[in-house]
Scaffold this motif. Structure first.
Motif, PDB file in Angstrom:
ATOM      1  N   ASP A  74       0.780  -1.264  -0.102  1.00 16.50           N
ATOM      2  CA  ASP A  74       0.136   0.089  -0.100  1.00 16.50           C
ATOM      3  C   ASP A  74       0.720   1.183  -0.012  1.00 16.50           C
ATOM      4  O   ASP A  74       0.304   2.393  -0.259  1.00 16.50           O
ATOM      5  CB  ASP A  74      -0.880   0.016   1.028  1.00 16.50           C
ATOM      6  N   THR A  83       1.452  -7.799   1.399  1.00  9.85           N
ATOM      7  CA  THR A  83       0.590  -7.601   0.197  1.00  9.85           C
ATOM      8  C   THR A  83      -0.723  -8.279   0.930  1.00  9.85           C
ATOM      9  O   THR A  83      -0.962  -9.416   1.099  1.00  9.85           O
ATOM     10  CB  THR A  83       0.972  -8.029  -1.005  1.00  9.85           C
ATOM     11  N   GLU A 128      -6.625  -5.682  -0.248  1.00  7.53           N
ATOM     12  CA  GLU A 128      -7.263  -4.390  -0.411  1.00  7.53           C
ATOM     13  C   GLU A 128      -6.082  -3.793  -0.984  1.00  7.53           C
ATOM     14  O   GLU A 128      -6.297  -2.756  -1.883  1.00  7.53           O
ATOM     15  CB  GLU A 128      -7.373  -3.654   1.093  1.00  7.53           C
ATOM     16  N   SER A 129      -4.668  -4.034  -1.059  1.00 11.67           N
ATOM     17  CA  SER A 129      -3.652  -3.263  -1.799  1.00 11.67           C
ATOM     18  C   SER A 129      -3.499  -3.614  -3.142  1.00 11.67           C
ATOM     19  O   SER A 129      -2.996  -2.831  -3.771  1.00 11.67           O
ATOM     20  CB  SER A 129      -2.456  -3.334  -0.757  1.00 11.67           C
TER      21      SER A 129
END
Length: 426
Positions: A54, A80, A83-84
């Protein structure tokens, strides 16, 4: 620094197709958005940095639309999440190869849903995985052809991984699956759910290489063996810490003969007779139908003198690796290599094998086709034994002595004069 990098990338934007970006500190100077923006024809990107995804994605809106060239993305970063990763995958509709490290289990759901063109997928692999250029043959339909998990450690969540196998069972050629207990299962002492009733339709049709870690009770092994029992393409199998060698052999003996086998970290010692049965069956085939050429046996209680004796009866063996086999005796090792004297074996690797002494390496020197010998932690061999071996081994071209006993400088010099490639690691 950033200006110099971006100027260089912009000048190469029409020709640069492969890029490896490695930044080993926090705060990478360029984001993934920067690289995709400046490298419009980029096809393959390896991105390594010490920050979570992110912090490294950047503002993808600057791209002005999907990147149409990138087909291969490999990231090694500290974290990781789905969402990212999701915004990035939306910009990469052409991805055919994806490898992500230090990712959370929800990434599996995301990739399953968003990457229809994927052919190679690595989920937290701890080693290099297949490249697109290494894929062999043509696939008859879209789908994954290779899938990888980590090597060792905790297993991958079965409820998130098994759907990949079923969805791609007509196309998968390489499967590297750590299906042992997950971290949560170990911490919470959770029972291992039997997936067989939900996946009895799983049939792997094209698989050529299968590596798997079952759970300690062997529940998942039942499903895996069921999935491959009618597979006619399997040439390589690696079973790690399997609790049930007999059931593995019962399946393999009904299939076309393997070319390669790896057995490692198996503490159960009740599988020796089953393996003898398998290798005797292989050796009984007409020579034109024999295929078994390479094996790695590591830390296995099931490997005995009798197993090695049965393996040596085959006619096609090429490479041998034996590592820390406590139930193989000094006499068993000697007899095994004596039977291979006239074979086509060209490489032997012995690691932490008790009883590997001058007598054993003397037998190695009689093997007519042997070109490479690798000895690791062989503490019983002597200067005289090494000298005699290199004198007698007429075709020996490469010798590695890794953490063996110390040899005199005179012996080292003598060996280096006799053998083309010598590596001695203290």
């Amino acid at each position: 620094m950033v200006m110099s990098l971006t100027n260089a990338l912009w000048q190469m934007r029409t020709t640069l197709t492969r890029l490896q970006f490695t930044f080993y500190c926090h705060g990478a100077p360029l984001t993934l958005t920067d690289l995709l923006f400046y490298c419009t024809n980029l096809q393959s990107l390896v991105f390594e940095a010490w920050d979570p995804l992110d912090k490294l994605v950047g503002n993808l809106e600057f791209l002005g639309g999907p990147h149409r060239s990138l087909i291969d993305l490999e990231t090694t970063i500290t974290a990781t999440t789905s969402e990212s990763l999701e915004p990035l995958l939306k910009q990469l509709p052409k991805l055919r190869r994806l490898s992500v490290s230090y990712s959370t289990p929800d990434v599996l759901d995301l990739v399953y849903r968003m990457c229809p063109n994927l052919e190679i997928f690595g989920y937290n692999p701890s080693f290099g995985i297949l490249d697109l250029d290494d894929l062999e043959g043509e696939s008859n339909e879209p789908g994954l052809r290779a899938i990888y998990t980590r090597n060792g450690g905790f297993g991958v969540p079965k409820d998130k991984f098994l759907p990949f196998l079923r969805k791609n069972m007509h196309t998968l050629q390489t499967i590297y699956a750590n299906l042992s207990l997950t971290e949560d299962q170990v911490k919470n002492d959770e029972p291992y759910h039997d997936p067989f009733p939900d996946y009895r339709d799983l049939k792997l049709e094209r698989t050529e290489s299968l590596t798997f870690w079952p759970d300690k009770s062997g529940i998942i092994q039942t499903l895996i063996l069921h999935a491959i029992e009618s597979c006619r393409s399997l040439t390589h199998i690696a079973a790690v810490a399997t609790p049930n060698i007999p059931s593995l052999v019962d399946t393999l003996i009904m299939m076309p003969p393997l070319e390669e086998m790896e057995l490692s970290h198996i503490t159960a010692d009740d599988g020796g007779s089953s393996l003898v049965r398998l290798f005797k069956m292989y050796a009984s085939l007409p020579e034109s139908k024999q295929k078994f050429r390479r094996f790695w046996f590591r830390y296995c209680s099931s490997i005995t003198d009798e197993v090695l004796d049965a393996v040596a009866d085959g006619k096609t063996l090429k490479e041998v690796t034996l590592t820390k086999l406590g139930n193989v005796t000094h006499e068993g090792a000697q007899n095994f290599f004596k039977k291979l004297r006239d074979s086509n074996v060209f490489e032997v690797k012995l690691v932490e094998m008790d009883g590997v002494d001058d007598g054993v390496i003397d037998v190695l020197s009689d093997m007519k086709c042997l070109k490479t010998i690798i000895l690791e932690k062989a503490m019983e061999i002597t200067d005289d034994g090494i000298r005699k071996m290199v004198d007698d081994a007429k075709n020996l071209r490469s010798l590695t002595l890794n953490k063996c006993k110390s040899f005199s400088q005179e012996t080292v010099t003598y060996v280096q004069k006799k053998i083309r490639y010598v590596e001695i690691i203290e």
